[in-house]
Design a protein around this motif. Structure first.
Motif, PDB file in Angstrom:
ATOM      1  N   VAL A  73      11.053   8.098   0.613  1.00 47.30           N
ATOM      2  CA  VAL A  73      10.954   9.440  -0.077  1.00 47.30           C
ATOM      3  C   VAL A  73       9.604  10.194   0.146  1.00 47.30           C
ATOM      4  CG1 VAL A  73      11.083  10.976  -2.322  1.00 47.30           C
ATOM      5  CG2 VAL A  73      12.997   8.873  -1.880  1.00 47.30           C
ATOM      6  N   VAL A  74       8.752   9.530  -0.080  1.00 43.58           N
ATOM      7  CA  VAL A  74       7.265  10.052   0.217  1.00 43.58           C
ATOM      8  C   VAL A  74       7.322  10.591   1.647  1.00 43.58           C
ATOM      9  CG1 VAL A  74       4.719   9.681   0.187  1.00 43.58           C
ATOM     10  CG2 VAL A  74       6.279   8.753  -1.614  1.00 43.58           C
ATOM     11  N   ARG A  75       7.319   9.828   2.566  1.00 47.38           N
ATOM     12  CA  ARG A  75       7.417  10.209   3.987  1.00 47.38           C
ATOM     13  C   ARG A  75       8.183  11.319   4.263  1.00 47.38           C
ATOM     14  NH1 ARG A  75       7.811   4.497   4.971  1.00 47.38           N
ATOM     15  NH2 ARG A  75       5.649   3.617   5.177  1.00 47.38           N
ATOM     16  N   VAL A  91       0.405   3.551  -0.975  1.00 48.24           N
ATOM     17  CA  VAL A  91       0.262   5.016  -0.063  1.00 48.24           C
ATOM     18  C   VAL A  91      -1.083   5.360   0.499  1.00 48.24           C
ATOM     19  CG1 VAL A  91       2.130   5.962  -1.660  1.00 48.24           C
ATOM     20  CG2 VAL A  91      -0.351   6.376  -2.081  1.00 48.24           C
ATOM     21  N   GLN A  92      -1.975   4.240   0.464  1.00 51.19           N
ATOM     22  CA  GLN A  92      -3.319   4.510   0.984  1.00 51.19           C
ATOM     23  C   GLN A  92      -3.236   4.765   2.282  1.00 51.19           C
ATOM     24  OE1 GLN A  92      -5.984   1.206   0.404  1.00 51.19           O
ATOM     25  NE2 GLN A  92      -4.533  -0.065   1.626  1.00 51.19           N
ATOM     26  N   HIS A  93      -2.311   4.401   3.180  1.00 51.20           N
ATOM     27  CA  HIS A  93      -2.325   4.494   4.756  1.00 51.20           C
ATOM     28  C   HIS A  93      -1.700   5.858   5.029  1.00 51.20           C
ATOM     29  CE1 HIS A  93       1.537   2.918   3.419  1.00 51.20           C
ATOM     30  NE2 HIS A  93       1.977   3.452   4.921  1.00 51.20           N
ATOM     31  N   LEU A  94      -1.398   6.708   3.940  1.00 47.89           N
ATOM     32  CA  LEU A  94      -0.514   7.923   4.189  1.00 47.89           C
ATOM     33  C   LEU A  94      -1.449   9.158   3.899  1.00 47.89           C
ATOM     34  CD1 LEU A  94       3.002   7.126   2.601  1.00 47.89           C
ATOM     35  CD2 LEU A  94       2.320   6.868   4.825  1.00 47.89           C
ATOM     36  N   SER A  95      -1.717  10.069   4.720  1.00 53.65           N
ATOM     37  CA  SER A  95      -2.524  11.099   4.490  1.00 53.65           C
ATOM     38  C   SER A  95      -1.976  12.099   3.726  1.00 53.65           C
ATOM     39  CB  SER A  95      -3.156  11.794   5.693  1.00 53.65           C
ATOM     40  OG  SER A  95      -1.711  12.396   6.634  1.00 53.65           O
ATOM     41  N   GLY A  96      -2.595  13.047   3.012  1.00 51.52           N
ATOM     42  CA  GLY A  96      -2.014  13.983   2.216  1.00 51.52           C
ATOM     43  C   GLY A  96      -1.256  13.505   1.060  1.00 51.52           C
ATOM     44  N   VAL A 138       9.709  -4.137  -1.621  1.00 50.01           N
ATOM     45  CA  VAL A 138       8.755  -3.608  -2.070  1.00 50.01           C
ATOM     46  C   VAL A 138       7.314  -3.621  -0.987  1.00 50.01           C
ATOM     47  CG1 VAL A 138       9.353  -3.949  -4.549  1.00 50.01           C
ATOM     48  CG2 VAL A 138       7.884  -5.736  -3.232  1.00 50.01           C
ATOM     49  N   PRO A 139       6.499  -2.606  -1.265  1.00 54.06           N
ATOM     50  CA  PRO A 139       5.303  -2.578  -0.284  1.00 54.06           C
ATOM     51  C   PRO A 139       4.620  -3.845  -0.641  1.00 54.06           C
ATOM     52  CG  PRO A 139       5.706  -0.360  -1.422  1.00 54.06           C
ATOM     53  CD  PRO A 139       6.371  -1.506  -2.289  1.00 54.06           C
ATOM     54  N   PRO A 140       3.792  -4.245   0.413  1.00 51.16           N
ATOM     55  CA  PRO A 140       2.832  -5.424   0.203  1.00 51.16           C
ATOM     56  C   PRO A 140       2.003  -5.456  -0.823  1.00 51.16           C
ATOM     57  CG  PRO A 140       2.881  -4.608   2.636  1.00 51.16           C
ATOM     58  CD  PRO A 140       3.541  -3.605   1.768  1.00 51.16           C
ATOM     59  N   GLY A 141       1.720  -6.501  -1.424  1.00 53.91           N
ATOM     60  CA  GLY A 141       1.042  -6.638  -2.728  1.00 53.91           C
ATOM     61  C   GLY A 141       1.861  -6.208  -3.941  1.00 53.91           C
ATOM     62  N   VAL A 142       3.017  -5.912  -4.009  1.00 56.51           N
ATOM     63  CA  VAL A 142       3.604  -5.575  -5.063  1.00 56.51           C
ATOM     64  C   VAL A 142       4.211  -6.651  -5.659  1.00 56.51           C
ATOM     65  CG1 VAL A 142       5.596  -4.066  -6.049  1.00 56.51           C
ATOM     66  CG2 VAL A 142       4.056  -3.190  -4.662  1.00 56.51           C
TER      67      VAL A 142
END
Ligand code: PNS
Length: 164
Positions: free
Chosen positions: A20-22, A58-63, A144-148
């Motif tokens: 959804v963020v993307r 989300v650290q790899h996503l800009s904005g 889930v994303p890595p680390g979760v």
């Protein structure tokens, strides 16, 4: 500059949330992942952990940034100068749950909620199901994303820490 606020409990953040963020970033210059408390739900993860996991995801996503919502979502949106609220829909049940919230937020502040249809390949992913699978020592790595996953198992006091 269009600012979209994506609110939720994020207990924990999932691959469905990231989808959804993307999608929201395609029409918003900035997406604020807004971690709020849902009066109807007790969370597994603390607000600190939910923030930390979402920020890492989300650290790899800009904005895209992640913030806590201390009270009413509409007050947060006003302070963030947000143009709209964005939410993901996986199906009719989501629509039924989201509709009154969208109407209430619009009643309170006039803000519109924009719904995006998530990737159907991720439609089975819900934080509540992720917690349930993990609670029963199932594998949540792909959900889930890595680390979760390790953080969820740890919060549950599970002996499992990652994929076996
Ligand atoms: O992921 P969820 O639990 O479905 O998200 C619901 C959430 C947290 C977005 C909603 O409960 C919320 O906005 N809480 C903040 C307090 C608030 O504004 N309540 C009125 C919502 S209409």
């Amino acid at each position: 500059m269009t600012i979209a606020v994506f609110p939720g409990s994020f207990d924990p953040i999932t691959r469905g949330h990231l989808d959804v963020v993307r999608r929201a970033r395609r029409f918003a210059d900035e997406v604020v992942v807004a971690i709020a408390n849902n009066a109807g739900k007790a969370t597994l993860l603390s607000i600190e952990t939910r923030l930390e996991l979402a920020r890492e995801a989300v650290q790899h996503l800009s904005g895209v940034r992640v913030e806590a919502v201390p009270g009413l979502l509409v007050e947060f949106c006003r302070a963030a100068d947000a143009d709209l609220i964005v939410k993901g829909l996986r199906g009719g049940a989501d629509y039924d749950a989201e509709m009154p919230m969208a109407l209430m937020n619009r009643h309170l502040s006039g803000i519109e909620t924009v719904f995006v249809i998530g990737d159907p390949a991720l439609a089975h992913i819900a934080s509540s199901l992720v917690r349930d699978v993990a609670r029963n020592s199932g594998d949540i790595e792909d959900l889930v994303p890595p680390g979760v996953a390790p953080a969820v198992y740890r919060a549950l006091g599970s002996a499992r820490t990652t994929r076996e």
